[in-house]
Structure formats: C-alpha cells, structure tokens
Design an enzyme around this catalytic site. Structure first.
Site, PDB file in Angstrom:
ATOM      1  N   LYS A  12      20.431 -78.119  53.837  1.00 15.03           N
ATOM      2  CA  LYS A  12      20.932 -77.597  55.120  1.00 15.03           C
ATOM      3  C   LYS A  12      22.324 -78.151  55.387  1.00 15.03           C
ATOM      4  CE  LYS A  12      16.913 -77.265  58.223  1.00 15.03           C
ATOM      5  NZ  LYS A  12      16.407 -77.782  59.522  1.00 15.03           N
ATOM      6  N   ASP A  70      16.175 -76.069  63.765  1.00 16.32           N
ATOM      7  CA  ASP A  70      14.832 -75.913  63.230  1.00 16.32           C
ATOM      8  C   ASP A  70      14.759 -74.505  62.662  1.00 16.32           C
ATOM      9  OD1 ASP A  70      12.369 -77.504  62.956  1.00 16.32           O
ATOM     10  OD2 ASP A  70      11.442 -75.740  63.875  1.00 16.32           O
ATOM     11  N   HIS A 181      20.235 -66.377  58.067  1.00 18.13           N
ATOM     12  CA  HIS A 181      19.803 -66.733  59.420  1.00 18.13           C
ATOM     13  C   HIS A 181      20.668 -67.882  59.958  1.00 18.13           C
ATOM     14  CE1 HIS A 181      17.852 -68.909  56.274  1.00 18.13           C
ATOM     15  NE2 HIS A 181      17.277 -69.780  57.067  1.00 18.13           N
TER      16      HIS A 181
HETATM   17  P1  ITT Z   1      15.334 -81.371  59.170  1.00 19.05           P
HETATM   18  O1  ITT Z   1      14.192 -81.193  60.159  1.00 19.05           O
HETATM   19  O2  ITT Z   1      15.641 -82.805  58.909  1.00 19.05           O
HETATM   20  O3  ITT Z   1      16.547 -80.565  59.539  1.00 19.05           O
HETATM   21  P2  ITT Z   1      13.612 -79.901  57.384  1.00 19.05           P
HETATM   22  O4  ITT Z   1      13.742 -79.379  55.992  1.00 19.05           O
HETATM   23  O5  ITT Z   1      12.322 -80.625  57.717  1.00 19.05           O
HETATM   24  O6  ITT Z   1      14.872 -80.810  57.727  1.00 19.05           O
HETATM   25  P3  ITT Z   1      12.832 -77.850  59.258  1.00 19.05           P
HETATM   26  O7  ITT Z   1      11.820 -78.693  59.926  1.00 19.05           O
HETATM   27  O8  ITT Z   1      13.746 -77.003  60.101  1.00 19.05           O
HETATM   28  O9  ITT Z   1      13.825 -78.715  58.367  1.00 19.05           O
HETATM   29  O10 ITT Z   1      12.086 -76.940  58.205  1.00 19.05           O
HETATM   30  C1  ITT Z   1      12.805 -75.937  57.565  1.00 19.05           C
HETATM   31  C2  ITT Z   1      12.031 -75.448  56.356  1.00 19.05           C
HETATM   32  O11 ITT Z   1      12.040 -74.017  56.344  1.00 19.05           O
HETATM   33  C3  ITT Z   1      12.740 -75.874  55.077  1.00 19.05           C
HETATM   34  O12 ITT Z   1      12.275 -77.127  54.612  1.00 19.05           O
HETATM   35  C4  ITT Z   1      12.400 -74.732  54.139  1.00 19.05           C
HETATM   36  O13 ITT Z   1      11.120 -74.907  53.614  1.00 19.05           O
HETATM   37  C5  ITT Z   1      12.395 -73.525  55.087  1.00 19.05           C
HETATM   38  N1  ITT Z   1      13.748 -72.935  55.191  1.00 19.05           N
HETATM   39  C6  ITT Z   1      14.575 -72.970  56.272  1.00 19.05           C
HETATM   40  N2  ITT Z   1      15.746 -72.387  55.987  1.00 19.05           N
HETATM   41  C7  ITT Z   1      15.661 -71.987  54.711  1.00 19.05           C
HETATM   42  C8  ITT Z   1      16.556 -71.354  53.850  1.00 19.05           C
HETATM   43  O14 ITT Z   1      17.810 -71.066  54.228  1.00 19.05           O
HETATM   44  N3  ITT Z   1      16.165 -71.087  52.610  1.00 19.05           N
HETATM   45  C9  ITT Z   1      14.931 -71.395  52.209  1.00 19.05           C
HETATM   46  N4  ITT Z   1      14.025 -72.021  52.948  1.00 19.05           N
HETATM   47  C10 ITT Z   1      14.380 -72.327  54.205  1.00 19.05           C
END
Ligand code: ITT
Length: 194
Positions: A12, A70, A181
C-alpha cells in the site's frame, strides 16, 4: 509538508508513493516510528476501520497531517465477503496466497458462476487542526478461477477489472495505479493538498 501514513502494509505504501508523487508531500510511514503498534481493527465498516487507524496515528503525531486507509475485496457471490476481513480471511496471520486460495475455494463451493466483485478503498485524512476528511474509491470487476500474474499484492492475481481480460497482477503497477480503488480515493483527496 509531511503526510504520515497509518499503514504497516509496504505494498500500500509503495502505491501511495506513486499516487501522491505529484503533490510534493514527504510521505512518512508508521513503520518509521519506534514502537508504534497498529490498533485493533474493530469497526464494522471500511470507514470505521480507517477512522480507527487515522485516530491512533494522529494521537502520536498530533501536529501533522495523517492519512489511513482500509480496503478490501467484496465478492457478490459471497454476500460481500471477505470485505473488511480481506487481510485476515484465511486467519489472523494469513498470507496473500492463503487468502486468495480461500477466496477461490469459497467461490468454487458457493458461487461458481457469479464472479462479480469490487475492490473498495476508504481513506481518512486528519489535518493538524484535528479535522477529519474521508474519501472512497471503488474498482469493479470479476474473480478468476485461478491466480495469474506477478505484480501488485493481495488479491490482484485473481481480479480482472471490468472491460479487461487480464488480472491486475498481469496488467502491471502503472496500469493499476491509473484505475484502482486506491487511485480513485486518493484522486478525490488531492484537493486537500493543493
Ligand atoms: P494496514 O491496515 O496496516 O493498512 P492491511 O494490509 O492490514 O494494512 P487492510 O486492513 O486495509 O490493510 O486490509 C486490506 C486487504 O485487502 C489487503 O491486505 C489485501 O488482502 C486486500 N486488498 C486491498 N487493496 C488491495 C489491492 O489493491 N490489491 C489486492 N488486494 C488488496
């Protein structure tokens, strides 16, 4: 000006660096802080969880701009799952490969033909006055039957954006950062930094 990003996800962070390049902001990650622990994501929505992450980092950086996100993938055939549970779909410390395998398996069992899905990104930004702003971006598409491609992260190898035939992981980072997104949510937020 600095913008502190409340994420522990390096993928991210790399995308935010690309998407915010034109602003000239100096991006700092929570990982640069000694002993910073991500808060539990106890919300019921993407917005709730993004607010929790932004508030937590703002508590240690109250004089700075802070941004949290998120995000996740919502499969129509699974009533919107995994949604906010995307990062931990196959368990608390699940890898991207395990989460993706679970998504394909659940679709195989519950919804082999209805494969529409969307990625959602919800961004929350706090300014040094403590004002809070939120933005959302959505990317619609469908889920493949098997993983394809090597770029990106998470569910990218199993997601084909609407109007395309390749997965996000085959289309590459530059393409993803034009249509994702996350790109849409960041685009909506850019006016705050002009
Ligand atoms: P932070 O909370 O520390 O930001 P995280 O990976 O835990 O990191 P989230 O709780 O927002 O973040 O979960 C997002 C999940 O959704 C991520 O780990 C992926 O599995 C999926 N995801 C989100 N955006 C994505 C993308 O652009 N491409 C592929 N998978 C994605």
């Amino acid at each position: 000006m600095e913008l502190w990003i409340a994420t522990g996800n390096d993928h991210k962070m790399a995308e935010f660096r690309m998407l915010l390049q034109s602003t000239g902001l100096t991006l700092k990650s929570q990982k640069e802080l000694l002993a910073y622990f991500s808060p539990p994501e106890t919300g019921k929505t993407f917005l709730d969880n993004a607010k929790i992450k932004a508030k937590s980092l703002f508590a240690v950086k109250p004089d700075q701009w802070v941004m949290a996100e998120d995000s996740g993938i919502c499969a129509d055939g699974l009533s919107g799952q995994p949604g906010i549970y995307s990062a931990r779909y196959a368990g608390d410390n699940a890898t991207d490969v395990e989460n993706t395998a679970k998504l394909l398996q659940m679709l195989r069992i519950r919804s082999p033909t209805k494969r529409e899905a969307s990625f959602i990104s919800c961004i929350v930004i706090r300014n040094p006055k403590g004002e809070e702003f939120s933005f959302e971006g959505k990317l619609s598409g469908k889920i493949t039957e098997a993983a394809r491609g090597t770029t990106g992260f998470g569910y990218d190898p199993v997601f084909i954006p609407e109007g395309e035939t390749k997965t996000l992981a085959e289309l590459g980072d530059a393409f993803k950062n034009r249509i994702s997104h996350r790109a849409k949510a960041v685009q909506a937020a850019l006016h705050l930094f002009r």
